[in-house]
Design an enzyme around this catalytic site. Structure first.
Site, PDB file in Angstrom:
ATOM      1  N   HIS A  64     -12.679  32.247  51.767  1.00  0.00           N
ATOM      2  CA  HIS A  64     -12.028  33.410  52.377  1.00  0.00           C
ATOM      3  C   HIS A  64     -10.825  33.894  51.571  1.00  0.00           C
ATOM      4  CE1 HIS A  64      -9.533  30.227  54.388  1.00  0.00           C
ATOM      5  NE2 HIS A  64      -8.594  31.132  54.238  1.00  0.00           N
ATOM      6  N   ASP A 109     -16.949  27.439  53.389  1.00  0.00           N
ATOM      7  CA  ASP A 109     -15.727  28.128  52.968  1.00  0.00           C
ATOM      8  C   ASP A 109     -15.219  27.528  51.652  1.00  0.00           C
ATOM      9  OD1 ASP A 109     -13.570  29.809  53.020  1.00  0.00           O
ATOM     10  OD2 ASP A 109     -12.463  28.697  54.563  1.00  0.00           O
ATOM     11  N   SER A 202      -4.314  27.889  52.875  1.00  0.00           N
ATOM     12  CA  SER A 202      -5.761  27.963  52.675  1.00  0.00           C
ATOM     13  C   SER A 202      -6.108  27.800  51.209  1.00  0.00           C
ATOM     14  CB  SER A 202      -6.292  29.324  53.142  1.00  0.00           C
ATOM     15  OG  SER A 202      -6.246  29.428  54.533  1.00  0.00           O
TER      16      SER A 202
END
Length: 250
Positions: A64, A109, A202
């Site tokens: 992402h 992801d 992230s």
């Protein structure tokens, strides 16, 4: 550092978009030489993610964290200073996993970034080891997560933070997250402790015994643990195959 890149980083941190390491502390400078800071340009604007060097020409991060343009900074401690240890490299190719699912059903992801030029190894820049495809990290393992950004809901930092987190049972995350998948994800962070990785962290690695086992993926909106990490071990065949295929395409 290129003046424009430094200005973009300054603006980004003014807007508090860099994310959180909650309950951690400042890392010793260059003690995580694999860490990468990603500055991402997309149609939605400017954002930041973490990542980590897995070979001189490849960085691994979360799927992402994709964008139309990605700049990678290696060897940084204070991301808003022009440190002599830093290396700034643009991304040649961003290869997101073909089965990546965006929010709210975040799956697979993971993304490989092929660098436009190879990183130079130094005391501040070194790749981290990846796991064997058959070796699964177990609940109870004590691991480290590092990242830049907020250290509480309102207080920011520009220096690399680190926190030690323990791997939890899959059931702990299955009880909290509807789409948790134990085959491709790891549950990390004791729910009884105020320690976690969150948002702009992230893409950063979960490192256990000097091996990158997970990638920061998602968690609760409050930042309370546990959080969900991509299980690198499950993707090792894809990682090796992709790096091998692209290595001949410089």
């Amino acid at each position: 550092m290129q003046p424009l890149l430094f200005l973009l980083i300054f603006v980004l941190f003014q807007e508090d978009e860099a994310g959180k390491i909650i309950g951690g502390r400042e890392a010793r400078p260059n003690s995580h030489p694999y860490m990468a800071f990603l500055l991402i340009q997309s149609p939605e604007g400017l954002s930041a993610c973490g990542g980590f060097l897995v070979r001189e020409d490849f960085v691994l991060t979360a799927g992402h964290c994709f964008g139309s343009s990605i700049n990678v900074t290696l060897g940084a401690h204070n991301i808003r200073r022009q440190e002599g240890t830093q290396q700034h490299i643009t991304v040649l190719r961003a290869i997101r996993h073909p089965d990546y699912n965006p929010p709210p059903v975040i799956q697979n992801d993971i993304m490989l970034l092929q660098l436009r030029s190879r990183a130079r190894r130094s005391r501040a820049v070194k790749p981290v080891a990846l796991p064997q495809a058959t070796k699964r990290v177990q609940p109870g393992a004590l691991c480290t997560v590092a990242g830049w950004g907020l250290v509480s809901q309102r207080r920011g930092t520009n220096v690399l933070q680190e926190v030690k987190l323990r791997v939890q049972t899959d059931q702990t995350c299955a009880n909290r997250f509807q789409f948790y998948n134990s085959q491709t994800q790891i549950c990390v962070g004791n729910p009884r402790e105020r320690k976690s990785a969150f948002k702009g962290d992230s893409g950063g690695p979960l490192v256990c015994n000097n091996v990158a086992q997970g990638i920061v993926s998602y968690g609760s909106s409050s930042g309370n643990p546990p959080a969900v990490f991509t299980r690198i071990q499950s993707f090792m065949p894809w990682i090796k195959r992709t790096m091998r295929r692209l290595s001949s395409r410089y």
